[in-house]
Scaffold this active site. Sequence first.
Site, short mmCIF file in Angstrom:
data_model
loop_
_atom_site.label_atom_id
_atom_site.label_comp_id
_atom_site.label_asym_id
_atom_site.label_seq_id
_atom_site.Cartn_x
_atom_site.Cartn_y
_atom_site.Cartn_z
N SER A 219 20.44 20.88 12.10
CA SER A 219 20.50 22.10 11.60
C SER A 219 19.09 23.70 11.84
O SER A 219 18.37 22.61 12.01
CB SER A 219 20.50 22.59 10.37
OG SER A 219 19.61 21.66 9.14
N GLN B 218 16.48 24.79 10.49
CA GLN B 218 15.98 24.84 9.37
C GLN B 218 14.18 24.44 9.45
O GLN B 218 13.82 25.03 10.58
CB GLN B 218 16.31 23.40 9.27
CG GLN B 218 15.40 22.26 10.08
CD GLN B 218 15.88 20.56 9.47
OE1 GLN B 218 14.88 20.14 9.17
NE2 GLN B 218 17.17 20.71 10.00
N HIS C 17 10.70 23.81 6.38
CA HIS C 17 10.23 23.09 5.41
C HIS C 17 9.29 23.81 4.59
O HIS C 17 8.63 24.96 5.61
CB HIS C 17 9.74 22.17 6.24
CG HIS C 17 10.61 21.23 6.90
ND1 HIS C 17 11.70 20.61 6.29
CD2 HIS C 17 10.23 20.92 8.01
CE1 HIS C 17 12.31 19.92 7.17
NE2 HIS C 17 11.41 19.79 8.38
N LYS D 6 6.50 19.92 3.94
CA LYS D 6 6.48 18.62 4.73
C LYS D 6 6.98 19.08 5.82
O LYS D 6 7.19 19.79 6.73
CB LYS D 6 8.70 18.84 4.31
CG LYS D 6 9.03 17.32 4.79
CD LYS D 6 10.37 17.50 5.15
CE LYS D 6 11.24 16.41 6.00
NZ LYS D 6 12.61 16.47 6.15
N GLU E 192 5.40 18.34 10.03
CA GLU E 192 6.42 17.20 10.81
C GLU E 192 6.16 17.40 12.13
O GLU E 192 6.04 18.56 12.12
CB GLU E 192 7.81 17.11 10.15
CG GLU E 192 9.03 17.79 10.26
CD GLU E 192 9.90 18.30 10.38
OE1 GLU E 192 10.31 17.26 9.05
OE2 GLU E 192 10.95 18.56 11.01
N HIS F 278 13.37 25.41 13.36
CA HIS F 278 13.47 24.34 14.14
C HIS F 278 14.88 23.75 14.22
O HIS F 278 15.02 23.50 13.22
CB HIS F 278 12.79 22.97 14.03
CG HIS F 278 11.65 22.83 13.15
ND1 HIS F 278 11.43 23.40 11.42
CD2 HIS F 278 13.14 21.03 12.95
CE1 HIS F 278 12.01 21.92 11.09
NE2 HIS F 278 12.67 20.96 11.60
N ARG G 22 18.14 25.02 4.56
CA ARG G 22 18.76 25.50 5.90
C ARG G 22 19.78 26.47 6.24
O ARG G 22 19.87 27.56 5.22
CB ARG G 22 19.73 24.14 6.29
CG ARG G 22 19.47 22.72 6.53
CD ARG G 22 20.77 21.69 6.00
NE ARG G 22 19.86 20.97 5.55
CZ ARG G 22 19.92 19.64 4.66
NH1 ARG G 22 19.97 20.46 3.80
NH2 ARG G 22 19.31 18.36 4.69
N LYS H 278 26.24 21.41 5.37
CA LYS H 278 25.05 21.70 4.46
C LYS H 278 25.14 22.68 3.76
O LYS H 278 25.38 23.74 4.40
CB LYS H 278 24.21 20.73 3.96
CG LYS H 278 24.77 19.38 4.74
CD LYS H 278 23.16 18.53 4.78
CE LYS H 278 23.51 16.93 4.96
NZ LYS H 278 22.12 16.29 5.18
#
Length: 416
Positions: A104, A106, A108, A131, A133, A269, A288, A294
């Site tokens: 997706s 998305q 964070h 989050k 990453e 991203h 998302r 989802k």
Amino acid sequence: MSSSIIRLACNVNNYHWGKHGLHSKAAQFAATNPGVTIDDSQTYAELWMGTHPSGPSKVFGTETALSSIIEQNPEQALGVQVSRKFDGQLPFLFKVLSIEKALSIQAHPDKTLAQKLYAERPAVYKDGNHKPEMSIALTDFVAMSGFRPLEEIAAFIGEYPEFAVLVKESAEAFLSAVETGDDAEKRKQLRALFAELMNARAEDVQQQLDVLLARVSPASDPLDISTDALVHRLNMEYPGDVGVFCVFMLNVLRLVPGDAFFMGPNDPHAYIFGDCIECMATSDNVVRAGLTPKLRDVPVLVDMLTYDYGTPEGKLLRPVPFAETRHSLVYDPPIDEFSVVRTALAPAQAEPVPALDGPQVLLAVEGKGRLLVPANEGDAYELMPGHVYFVRAGTNVIIEADESSSLVTYSALCLA
């Protein structure tokens, strides 16, 4: 914690976007776990290495969770400083991702937003942590990350009338800001453009996709990052999805093994294809808005983004030599929770790694060798692709390649 080195058995999951069978690095590595049989008809998406309750690692050959080992003596396992800073918890989650089908659009949330979302909707947002990453390519890899230079987005509005139709209310102000606006005005109008696109009516998106797909050429190479090829690929995977049009707004990255990029909080991203190492703060919070079956939380995503923009090269994170080692590089993002070290050895080479103040989770990805503990002569732990070890804080180790084989390992660590 009686041993300074613990081999781990790690969970693999089967999200729909994963690669099938042993085409998946996640599956190849998971196959080293006891009782795991790989089904070629099944998708294998993520291997989780850590203590997150959604996929906790266990001591190899037992049902004992790594988290319970750490809880027995957090300061010994994690080091005093890391244990105190992160409340006795392992502060990172280490993963291998294998992507056949894009996952997706998305972002964070930062800690403040994560706590708010968790308090308001705990069934959707599972914890109150941020989050950030980082991803490091294991194979050739394609992703989208961050907004393109605004001049590129402006050019796409002129070149692709189908995109222009979906942003017609905000396009004029955006184009004006690109020409004459200051940074604040550019971000404001970029936000307006993105919001209009992501809130476009489904029937309008489908209509414009039909016109666009009829006039641009597809490609069979999953590593083709041309705009037209990506439009066809993403529509094939998610027919009629507004996320297909994000190729006109987000940077597209094509990475080779060892290339890395960092995604801070509130940074849009999406992964498109390939296998990668991923490390993040211990959280599973995702907001998302496209390319997904989802829940889509478009209002939150539009509101949370920073609207930073720039070139694909600006997203890359370059590794630097690690400590006093000779064959290791560290990827060190601007956060406290984690860094990742890549060690690459030729046959018969060895890499002494000094004792660190924090914990490590080490994964072998290529070749054969051993993990040695000089303080305990005779302690040698086999290293083959998929072998995962927890290394207690303060432990000197030597990573050693076999005489007839090279060796590549990745280690997630925290030095907070």
